[in-house]
Structures are given as structure tokens and as C-alpha cells.
Design a protein around this motif. Structure first.
Motif, PDB file in Angstrom:
ATOM      1  N   THR A  55       0.648  35.091 -68.160  1.00 10.05           N
ATOM      2  CA  THR A  55       2.032  35.646 -68.035  1.00 10.05           C
ATOM      3  C   THR A  55       2.641  35.059 -67.098  1.00 10.05           C
ATOM      4  O   THR A  55       3.048  35.902 -66.117  1.00 10.05           O
TER       5      THR A  55
ATOM      6  N   TYR B 181       5.812  34.996 -65.674  1.00 13.33           N
ATOM      7  CA  TYR B 181       7.119  35.484 -65.636  1.00 13.33           C
ATOM      8  C   TYR B 181       7.956  35.091 -64.756  1.00 13.33           C
ATOM      9  O   TYR B 181       9.278  34.861 -64.885  1.00 13.33           O
TER      10      TYR B 181
ATOM     11  N   ASP C 135      11.040  30.096 -65.200  1.00 16.52           N
ATOM     12  CA  ASP C 135      12.260  29.982 -66.191  1.00 16.52           C
ATOM     13  C   ASP C 135      11.521  29.251 -67.245  1.00 16.52           C
ATOM     14  O   ASP C 135      10.853  28.162 -67.403  1.00 16.52           O
TER      15      ASP C 135
ATOM     16  N   ASN D  44      10.731  35.618 -74.476  1.00 16.86           N
ATOM     17  CA  ASN D  44      11.727  36.859 -74.719  1.00 16.86           C
ATOM     18  C   ASN D  44      12.805  36.499 -74.000  1.00 16.86           C
ATOM     19  O   ASN D  44      13.104  35.496 -73.614  1.00 16.86           O
ATOM     20  N   GLN D  45      13.805  37.623 -73.879  1.00 15.30           N
ATOM     21  CA  GLN D  45      15.025  37.617 -73.382  1.00 15.30           C
ATOM     22  C   GLN D  45      14.809  37.307 -71.869  1.00 15.30           C
ATOM     23  O   GLN D  45      15.953  36.841 -71.370  1.00 15.30           O
ATOM     24  N   LYS D  46      13.847  37.777 -71.411  1.00 10.35           N
ATOM     25  CA  LYS D  46      13.879  37.783 -69.824  1.00 10.35           C
ATOM     26  C   LYS D  46      13.219  36.392 -69.454  1.00 10.35           C
ATOM     27  O   LYS D  46      13.270  35.854 -68.470  1.00 10.35           O
ATOM     28  N   GLY D  47      12.549  35.479 -70.243  1.00 10.76           N
ATOM     29  CA  GLY D  47      11.871  34.398 -70.108  1.00 10.76           C
ATOM     30  C   GLY D  47      10.670  34.151 -70.894  1.00 10.76           C
ATOM     31  O   GLY D  47      10.479  34.381 -72.021  1.00 10.76           O
TER      32      GLY D  47
ATOM     33  N   GLU E 122       7.272  35.218 -71.849  1.00 10.70           N
ATOM     34  CA  GLU E 122       6.470  36.249 -72.115  1.00 10.70           C
ATOM     35  C   GLU E 122       5.004  36.219 -71.668  1.00 10.70           C
ATOM     36  O   GLU E 122       4.395  36.927 -71.266  1.00 10.70           O
TER      37      GLU E 122
END
Length: 251
Positions: A74, A76, A79, A131-134, A136
Motif C-alpha cells: 500500500t 500511499y 504519487d 483512488n482519488q488520493k493516489g 490505494e
């Protein structure tokens, strides 16, 4: 056979062994969607009947002879534009681990592990769920020819073919996982350039004049890999060209 790994921080604390499955990557994706796997989980099988390489290429492995597994990360902290750094981490770790058994192993961009003289010994397939944050989750699939004799397949080899003996797959598996975790933690701590430098040192044909085909046959020299993972080749006219996967072939 496959027990919880004692010499790692988080990789291999949850190992799912199957005698047979279609694809460890596909199964990992299914289990992730059901929230049945956490970071560090590994799915490993003795017989993968529909293993996949890059862009859907088939990966065939003789049952019981090789290493075919997928692990969950994961990342996170990366980028989405930095996805190739996972490829650097994993492919470098595999070469580092197998180099304890045999010399002249290289990473052939983008995802092959090969012996410079004898050919391909394995491959890596990394699939990312965004996902929207990068990023997942990343599913890292690894297939390596360990004890299978590859005489029927052109420019392919195995650890057994290269060394003239069979090996304990579990011991090799443990070393690979330890190397992956070490490199992954370096990446997480921001040691990206160190990893890139080590990767280039193990890169097939890096800095050498060689023949390629991008629609036309040409002589060029690999300068490295860009931030997005594209291969950078300098042609004889001095131009620098950036290639995505399957946009250029090694000849």
C-alpha cells in the motif's frame, strides 16, 4: 512449507498457499476487494494455470518447479506518476536475491529478469489500484524459473539450468521477500535516487550501443529510465527518445 516469515517487519506475516490457482494476481485482486488481504500479505501457488505477464501476455510455469506468487503493498506515499519506482524496488530485489546463486543477472526493462547469455529467468507484473488520493494498493506478481528445465523455450533459462542443480524454493523465496522489504523501506524513506542508481547498475544493455526497433531498426544507447518509467535511448544522431512499453524492441 510456507510459514510466517520471521526475518521481516511486515512482508510475509500472512501467507496464503494454494496447490493450484489461475493467477495469483487475479486472486489477490479478488481478495483485496473483499478486504481479506492487508499490506504484506502474500499468495503463493505451486501451479499457476493462467499466469499473466505485461499487457496480458501468458506466463506458463511447470507445476511444483518454480516460484509464482503475488504480494500486497500500500504505497500511499507515492504519487501515481511514480508507479515505476515500485518496479525498480521489486526487480532490483529479485536480481539481488538471485545473484547470491548465479552471476550475470540483469533487469531487462520494463519487467524481465534475465541472464545476459542464457535468457529470461523470470518476470514481474505490478498492478495498481488507484483512488482519488493516489495509489490505494499495489499487487506485485512475480514468476521465476527455479527448477524447471527450459530447453523447449527459446532464450529462456532457470536457476537449475544455470547452476546444474536443483534448489530449495522456500529458501530463495525468503531471501527475495527480505530484499523486497528492504528496498521498499528505502523507497519509503525517500532513498529513490540510491535505488535508481542500483537499478541502472543492474540494467540490461545500460550505456551500451545496441540495436533496437521502434518501427525502424536503429543503433542506440540506453541512457536510463524517466520518472514515469519510459525507457530513454540516445540514437546515433544525438536525439533522446522516450519509449513506453512495446513502443521499442530489443534486437
Amino acid at each position: 512449507m510456507y510459514k510466517i516469515l520471521a526475518n521481516t517487519v511486515f512482508l510475509g506475516k500472512d501467507i496464503h498457499f494454494l496447490t493450484e490457482c489461475h493467477s495469483t494476481n487475479d486472486l489477490a485482486i479478488q481478495k483485496i476487494k473483499k478486504k481479506e488481504l492487508a499490506e504484506g500479505s502474500i499468495i503463493i501457488t505451486d501451479a499457476q494455470t493462467r499466469g499473466r505477464g505485461q499487457r496480458g501476455n501468458r506466463w506458463w510455469s511447470e507445476p511444483g518447479k518454480n516460484l509464482t506468487f503475488s504480494l500486497v503493498l500500500t504505497p500511499y506515499f507515492l504519487d501515481p506518476s511514480e508507479q515505476f519506482d515500485l518496479n525498480v524496488v521489486v526487480s532490483l530485489a529479485v536480481v539481488q536475491a538471485l545473484s547470491e546463486y548465479v552471476y550475470e543477472l540483469k533487469v531487462k526493462w520494463p519487467n524481465d529478469i534475465l541472464h545476459e547469455q542464457k535468457g529470461k529467468i523470470g518476470g514481474i507484473l505490478i498492478e495498481n489500484i488507484l483512488n482519488q488520493k493516489g495509489i490505494e494498493v499495489s499487487i506485485v506478481g512475480i514468476g521465476l524459473n527455479i527448477n524447471q528445465h527450459m530447453t523447449a523455450l527459446p532464450f529462456s533459462t532457470s536457476l537449475a539450468d544455470l547452476t546444474g542443480r536443483e534448489w530449495d524454493k522456500w529458501e530463495i523465496f525468503k531471501i527475495i521477500i527480505q530484499k523486497i522489504e528492504k528496498n521498499y523501506m528505502l523507497l519509503k524513506r525517500g532513498q529513490k535516487q540510491q535505488l535508481r542508481s542500483l537499478y541502472l547498475d543492474k540494467m540490461y544493455r545500460f550505456g551500451m550501443r545496441a540495436t533496437f526497433n521502434d518501427g525502424e531498426i536503429f543503433q542506440g544507447k540506453i541512457l536510463g529510465v524517466g520518472e514515469s518509467g519510459k525507457l530513454i535511448i540516445e540514437k546515433m544522431d544525438g536525439s533522446h527518445n522516450h519509449y513506453a512499453f512495446k513502443e521499442v524492441k530489443y534486437l
